[in-house]
Design a protein around this motif. Structure first.
Motif, PDB file in Angstrom:
ATOM      1  N   LYS A  56     -91.518  -5.828  46.797  1.00  0.00           N
ATOM      2  CA  LYS A  56     -91.638  -7.042  45.992  1.00  0.00           C
ATOM      3  C   LYS A  56     -90.268  -7.486  45.478  1.00  0.00           C
ATOM      4  N   GLU A  57     -89.433  -6.550  45.052  1.00  0.00           N
ATOM      5  CA  GLU A  57     -88.090  -6.879  44.578  1.00  0.00           C
ATOM      6  C   GLU A  57     -87.220  -7.414  45.715  1.00  0.00           C
ATOM      7  N   GLN A  58     -87.356  -6.829  46.921  1.00  0.00           N
ATOM      8  CA  GLN A  58     -86.600  -7.301  48.077  1.00  0.00           C
ATOM      9  C   GLN A  58     -87.001  -8.725  48.430  1.00  0.00           C
ATOM     10  N   GLU A  59     -88.309  -9.009  48.433  1.00  0.00           N
ATOM     11  CA  GLU A  59     -88.782 -10.356  48.745  1.00  0.00           C
ATOM     12  C   GLU A  59     -88.258 -11.366  47.730  1.00  0.00           C
ATOM     13  N   ALA A  60     -88.276 -10.986  46.453  1.00  0.00           N
ATOM     14  CA  ALA A  60     -87.790 -11.884  45.404  1.00  0.00           C
ATOM     15  C   ALA A  60     -86.306 -12.168  45.583  1.00  0.00           C
ATOM     16  N   SER A  91     -85.843 -14.499  48.593  1.00  0.00           N
ATOM     17  CA  SER A  91     -86.322 -15.821  48.214  1.00  0.00           C
ATOM     18  C   SER A  91     -85.317 -16.524  47.312  1.00  0.00           C
ATOM     19  N   ASP A  92     -84.740 -15.778  46.390  1.00  0.00           N
ATOM     20  CA  ASP A  92     -83.723 -16.324  45.486  1.00  0.00           C
ATOM     21  C   ASP A  92     -82.509 -16.831  46.258  1.00  0.00           C
ATOM     22  N   VAL A  93     -82.043 -16.043  47.208  1.00  0.00           N
ATOM     23  CA  VAL A  93     -80.878 -16.426  48.006  1.00  0.00           C
ATOM     24  C   VAL A  93     -81.174 -17.689  48.797  1.00  0.00           C
ATOM     25  N   ILE A  94     -82.311 -17.725  49.452  1.00  0.00           N
ATOM     26  CA  ILE A  94     -82.676 -18.887  50.258  1.00  0.00           C
ATOM     27  C   ILE A  94     -82.818 -20.118  49.375  1.00  0.00           C
ATOM     28  N   ALA A  96     -84.987 -24.788  48.449  1.00  0.00           N
ATOM     29  CA  ALA A  96     -86.244 -24.082  48.704  1.00  0.00           C
ATOM     30  C   ALA A  96     -87.034 -24.749  49.808  1.00  0.00           C
ATOM     31  N   PRO A  97     -87.627 -23.938  50.714  1.00  0.00           N
ATOM     32  CA  PRO A  97     -88.514 -24.519  51.705  1.00  0.00           C
ATOM     33  C   PRO A  97     -89.770 -25.034  51.004  1.00  0.00           C
ATOM     34  N   SER A  98     -90.455 -25.960  51.646  1.00  0.00           N
ATOM     35  CA  SER A  98     -91.666 -26.491  51.032  1.00  0.00           C
ATOM     36  C   SER A  98     -92.681 -25.372  50.888  1.00  0.00           C
ATOM     37  N   SER A  99     -93.568 -25.509  49.913  1.00  0.00           N
ATOM     38  CA  SER A  99     -94.558 -24.461  49.673  1.00  0.00           C
ATOM     39  C   SER A  99     -95.476 -24.281  50.871  1.00  0.00           C
ATOM     40  N   THR A 151     -94.558 -24.171  53.894  1.00  0.00           N
ATOM     41  CA  THR A 151     -93.916 -23.365  54.930  1.00  0.00           C
ATOM     42  C   THR A 151     -93.127 -22.200  54.357  1.00  0.00           C
ATOM     43  N   ALA A 152     -93.263 -21.914  53.054  1.00  0.00           N
ATOM     44  CA  ALA A 152     -92.505 -20.828  52.449  1.00  0.00           C
ATOM     45  C   ALA A 152     -92.856 -19.500  53.114  1.00  0.00           C
ATOM     46  N   HIS A 153     -91.835 -18.751  53.449  1.00  0.00           N
ATOM     47  CA  HIS A 153     -92.021 -17.474  54.115  1.00  0.00           C
ATOM     48  C   HIS A 153     -90.804 -16.607  53.830  1.00  0.00           C
ATOM     49  N   ILE A 154     -91.029 -15.370  53.511  1.00  0.00           N
ATOM     50  CA  ILE A 154     -89.938 -14.434  53.293  1.00  0.00           C
ATOM     51  C   ILE A 154     -89.758 -13.634  54.578  1.00  0.00           C
TER      52      ILE A 154
END
Length: 127
Positions: free
Chosen positions: A6-10, A13-16, A22-25, A27-30
């Motif tokens: 979960k921390e890695q995904e966050a 996501s923060d970097v992207i 931010a990608p649209s909700s 199409t959001a994908h980690i």
């Protein structure tokens, strides 16, 4: 320190979100194992890479960053909305000089897509 999934995904996501918008909700994908995939692919300026599952652009953005101001990129997604949405966040990469191509369809037809767009042999592919 070991991070949880979960921390890695966050973090990714923060970097992207902060670096590229931010990608649209829809199409959001980690991307899974982004750092490891980039180490294996090792995109370099001037090379040609394909992302066969474009979606929100997690792998694509990382590849494009490494292509610098040259190279070529083909993004493919089955969902025409993902391809349509990608046009906006891909514009800065095209402005830098990267040749960006998009296709809506199944990545199983990548050879036909490459031939249709007169693209040569790819240096790397991520699915």
């Amino acid at each position: 320190m070991t991070m949880t999934r979960k921390e890695q995904e966050a973090e990714v996501s923060d970097v992207i979100s902060h670096r590229h918008g931010a990608p649209s909700s829809a199409t959001a994908h980690i991307p899974v194992l982004l750092r490891e995939v980039m180490e294996v692919l090792n995109p370099q300026p001037g090379e040609f890479f394909i992302d066969g599952t474009l979606d929100g652009g997690g792998y694509a953005r990382a590849i494009l960053e490494r292509l610098g101001s040259s190279g070529s990129f083909l993004g493919i997604d089955w969902d025409a909305r993902a391809v349509h949405n990608a046009v906006q966040w891909l514009t800065p990469y095209e402005a830098r000089g990267i040749s960006v191509h998009l296709a809506s369809g199944n990545f199983a037809h990548v050879n036909e897509m490459m031939n249709h767009k007169s693209l040569g042999r790819a240096d790397g592919l991520v699915l």
